[in-house]
Design an enzyme around this catalytic site. Structure first.
Site, PDB file in Angstrom:
ATOM      1  N   SER A  10       0.704  -1.076   0.086  1.00 55.95           N
ATOM      2  CA  SER A  10      -0.076  -0.042   0.086  1.00 55.95           C
ATOM      3  C   SER A  10       1.025   1.285  -0.070  1.00 55.95           C
ATOM      4  O   SER A  10       0.380   2.527  -0.038  1.00 55.95           O
ATOM      5  CB  SER A  10      -0.845  -0.187   1.192  1.00 55.95           C
ATOM      6  OG  SER A  10      -0.461  -0.379   2.393  1.00 55.95           O
TER       7      SER A  10
ATOM      8  N   HIS B 230      -2.910  -3.234  -6.068  1.00 57.54           N
ATOM      9  CA  HIS B 230      -3.162  -2.922  -4.593  1.00 57.54           C
ATOM     10  C   HIS B 230      -4.776  -2.896  -4.579  1.00 57.54           C
ATOM     11  O   HIS B 230      -5.591  -2.257  -5.031  1.00 57.54           O
ATOM     12  CB  HIS B 230      -2.799  -1.329  -4.556  1.00 57.54           C
ATOM     13  CG  HIS B 230      -3.045  -0.798  -3.114  1.00 57.54           C
ATOM     14  ND1 HIS B 230      -3.351   0.602  -3.021  1.00 57.54           N
ATOM     15  CD2 HIS B 230      -3.465  -1.257  -2.035  1.00 57.54           C
ATOM     16  CE1 HIS B 230      -3.530   0.832  -1.692  1.00 57.54           C
ATOM     17  NE2 HIS B 230      -3.523  -0.398  -0.912  1.00 57.54           N
TER      18      HIS B 230
HETATM   19  N1  3HC Z   1     -17.451 -10.119   2.771  1.00 55.42           N
HETATM   20  C1  3HC Z   1     -18.582 -10.409   2.314  1.00 55.42           C
HETATM   21  N2  3HC Z   1     -19.333  -9.495   2.486  1.00 55.42           N
HETATM   22  C2  3HC Z   1     -19.145  -8.501   3.393  1.00 55.42           C
HETATM   23  C3  3HC Z   1     -17.814  -8.367   3.747  1.00 55.42           C
HETATM   24  C4  3HC Z   1     -16.708  -9.243   3.561  1.00 55.42           C
HETATM   25  N3  3HC Z   1     -15.819  -9.243   3.977  1.00 55.42           N
HETATM   26  N4  3HC Z   1     -17.906  -7.142   4.590  1.00 55.42           N
HETATM   27  C5  3HC Z   1     -18.996  -6.518   4.580  1.00 55.42           C
HETATM   28  N5  3HC Z   1     -19.686  -7.477   3.526  1.00 55.42           N
HETATM   29  C6  3HC Z   1     -21.212  -7.053   3.547  1.00 55.42           C
HETATM   30  C7  3HC Z   1     -22.208  -7.283   4.543  1.00 55.42           C
HETATM   31  O1  3HC Z   1     -22.505  -8.621   4.499  1.00 55.42           O
HETATM   32  C8  3HC Z   1     -23.319  -6.192   4.154  1.00 55.42           C
HETATM   33  O2  3HC Z   1     -24.237  -7.054   3.316  1.00 55.42           O
HETATM   34  P1  3HC Z   1     -25.721  -6.539   2.917  1.00 55.42           P
HETATM   35  O3  3HC Z   1     -25.645  -5.173   2.753  1.00 55.42           O
HETATM   36  O4  3HC Z   1     -26.414  -7.353   1.968  1.00 55.42           O
HETATM   37  O5  3HC Z   1     -26.340  -6.851   4.331  1.00 55.42           O
HETATM   38  C9  3HC Z   1     -22.854  -5.187   3.253  1.00 55.42           C
HETATM   39  O6  3HC Z   1     -21.309  -5.769   2.861  1.00 55.42           O
HETATM   40  C10 3HC Z   1     -22.436  -4.034   4.130  1.00 55.42           C
HETATM   41  O7  3HC Z   1     -21.780  -4.340   5.436  1.00 55.42           O
HETATM   42  P2  3HC Z   1     -22.500  -3.928   6.667  1.00 55.42           P
HETATM   43  O8  3HC Z   1     -24.069  -3.544   6.863  1.00 55.42           O
HETATM   44  O9  3HC Z   1     -21.677  -4.889   7.611  1.00 55.42           O
HETATM   45  O10 3HC Z   1     -21.663  -2.763   6.929  1.00 55.42           O
HETATM   46  P3  3HC Z   1     -21.387  -1.358   5.975  1.00 55.42           P
HETATM   47  O11 3HC Z   1     -22.683  -1.009   5.373  1.00 55.42           O
HETATM   48  O12 3HC Z   1     -20.589  -0.440   6.902  1.00 55.42           O
HETATM   49  O13 3HC Z   1     -20.518  -1.911   4.855  1.00 55.42           O
HETATM   50  C11 3HC Z   1     -18.050  -1.953   4.226  1.00 55.42           C
HETATM   51  C12 3HC Z   1     -19.207  -2.535   5.113  1.00 55.42           C
HETATM   52  C13 3HC Z   1     -18.522  -2.450   3.033  1.00 55.42           C
HETATM   53  C14 3HC Z   1     -16.930  -2.212   4.841  1.00 55.42           C
HETATM   54  C15 3HC Z   1     -18.374  -0.368   4.164  1.00 55.42           C
HETATM   55  O14 3HC Z   1     -18.589   0.373   5.554  1.00 55.42           O
HETATM   56  C16 3HC Z   1     -17.279   0.419   3.664  1.00 55.42           C
HETATM   57  O15 3HC Z   1     -17.199   0.435   2.438  1.00 55.42           O
HETATM   58  N6  3HC Z   1     -16.459   0.979   4.350  1.00 55.42           N
HETATM   59  C17 3HC Z   1     -15.153   1.887   4.008  1.00 55.42           C
HETATM   60  C18 3HC Z   1     -14.302   0.651   3.492  1.00 55.42           C
HETATM   61  C19 3HC Z   1     -12.825   1.200   2.921  1.00 55.42           C
HETATM   62  O16 3HC Z   1     -12.686   2.387   2.819  1.00 55.42           O
HETATM   63  N7  3HC Z   1     -11.965   0.396   2.333  1.00 55.42           N
HETATM   64  C20 3HC Z   1     -10.620   0.690   1.916  1.00 55.42           C
HETATM   65  C21 3HC Z   1      -9.599   1.029   3.096  1.00 55.42           C
HETATM   66  S1  3HC Z   1      -8.111   1.519   2.616  1.00 55.42           S
HETATM   67  C22 3HC Z   1      -7.503   0.142   1.899  1.00 55.42           C
HETATM   68  O17 3HC Z   1      -7.746  -0.919   2.127  1.00 55.42           O
HETATM   69  C23 3HC Z   1      -6.091   0.092   1.466  1.00 55.42           C
HETATM   70  C24 3HC Z   1      -5.024   0.043   2.387  1.00 55.42           C
HETATM   71  O18 3HC Z   1      -3.740   0.157   1.563  1.00 55.42           O
HETATM   72  C25 3HC Z   1      -4.804   0.820   3.632  1.00 55.42           C
END
Ligand code: 3HC
Length: 294
Positions: free
Chosen positions: A131, A152
């Site tokens: 990253s 990434h």
């Molecule tokens: N596998 C499968 N499904 C998943 C999952 C996983 N690991 N994580 C979440 N889900 C699903 C849930 O089951 C849920 O499904 P539904 O809507 O059908 O019920 C859906 O995704 C939404 O999950 P939640 O209701 O638990 O919670 P959220 O609505 O908050 O969604 C999230 C979770 C998709 C993680 C959302 O919060 C999000 O997009 N967050 C931001 C994530 C982000 O910014 N990621 C990038 C980080 S930076 C990075 O990775 C780079 C590195 O270099 C640092």
């Protein structure tokens, strides 16, 4: 016809992609899951058996969630059993693509690249999920820098659509195109960026996370209200402090450290509060406590 097998989701046929993912942490296990869901022959490698077990449990949980939503074209059990879990680097021997997703530590990555150099065949593409570490620097540790690239992924890999494809100065155009095509066959929507500290994603994200932590440090607002501001006022899916806990505060600290060293810009300087949390084991969700308790 392309040389890898396309995802069964877009049944265009093609040859089998044999992929090994090295590192069974959150990202490595998620990336292996993404390849397996696309029907590719996938091996997940980690020298630590405990990490492999945790990685397998992560995949199982995620597949179950996706299965419940009918988001899979194959049974979750079938996808899980199609993945080979191995604690030996030798298992990547016949892979056409190797995705490295180990800790963000140069010495560990360097060690892995020198070991797999003795095992893999010429022409194997090596992609790093780093990253923040320079792709040009990492490419200097492999025998064929033209076949080395950054791939990434974002957490959680099965859900997030983006793959940031990072081209080193010596990465070939044909490898860049192949990785773009493979990313699309995984159902992802890639962007192509040149190697520069933090690429685009973390260059943009880290100052926001840093300002949120400093706002807390300066007593401007509570953890909950800082998150609420960004969630409700800026319409982000997660508040920044929740996101730090989600990414892992140690990972955030490491990325900020690399960017601060590279740019020399105080906008990337890791806050002391973050440092103290990392040193005291408050790494976020994975340790049960970060800005929140889990
Ligand atoms: N596998 C499968 N499904 C998943 C999952 C996983 N690991 N994580 C979440 N889900 C699903 C849930 O089951 C849920 O499904 P539904 O809507 O059908 O019920 C859906 O995704 C939404 O999950 P939640 O209701 O638990 O919670 P959220 O609505 O908050 O969604 C999230 C979770 C998709 C993680 C959302 O919060 C999000 O997009 N967050 C931001 C994530 C982000 O910014 N990621 C990038 C980080 S930076 C990075 O990775 C780079 C590195 O270099 C640092």
């Amino acid at each position: 016809m392309p040389w890898w097998r396309r995802s069964p989701h877009n049944d265009t046929g093609g040859d089998l992609l044999k992929v090994s993912v090295i590192g069974a942490g959150t990202m490595g296990s998620g990336i292996a899951q993404v390849f397996a869901m696309a029907g590719d022959e996938t091996t997940l490698i980690d020298i630590y058996k405990e990490a492999l077990q945790k990685g397998k449990a992560n995949i199982e949980r995620s597949l179950q969630k996706l299965g419940e939503k009918s988001a899979l074209s194959t049974e979750p059990d079938k996808i899980l059993s199609s993945i080979t879990f191995s604690s030996s680097l030798d298992s990547c021997k016949d892979s056409s693509l190797i995705v490295e997703a180990v800790f963000e530590r140069l010495d560990i990555k360097k060690d892995i690249f020198s070991k797999i150099a003795e095992i893999i065949s010429p022409g194997t593409i090596i992609a790093s999920n780093t990253s923040s570490i320079s792709i040009n620097l990492l490419s200097s540790y492999v025998k064929e820098p033209e076949n080395f690239i950054g791939m990434h992924f974002f957490n959680p890999p099965p859900i997030m659509k983006l793959v940031e494809i990072v081209k080193g100065r010596r990465t070939s155009e044909s490898v860049t195109k192949k990785i773009g095509d493979i990313s699309r066959s995984l159902g992802k929507d890639p962007v192509f960026v040149n190697d520069y500290p933090g690429f685009i994603s973390n260059r943009v994200l880290m100052p926001m996370l840093r300002e949120s932590i400093i706002s807390l440090e300066q007593g401007i607002a509570s953890v909950e209200d800082i998150d609420k501001t960004v969630k409700l006022g800026l319409n982000h899916p997660m508040g920044p402090l929740t996101l730090c806990d989600f990414i892992g505060n140690d990972v955030v600290y490491d990325i900020m450290t690399v960017l601060f060293n590279e740019f020399g810009d105080p906008h990337y300087k890791p806050p002391v509060l973050l440092r103290n949390m990392v040193f005291s084991g408050k790494l976020g969700r994975k340790t049960g406590e970060g800005f929140y308790k889990y």
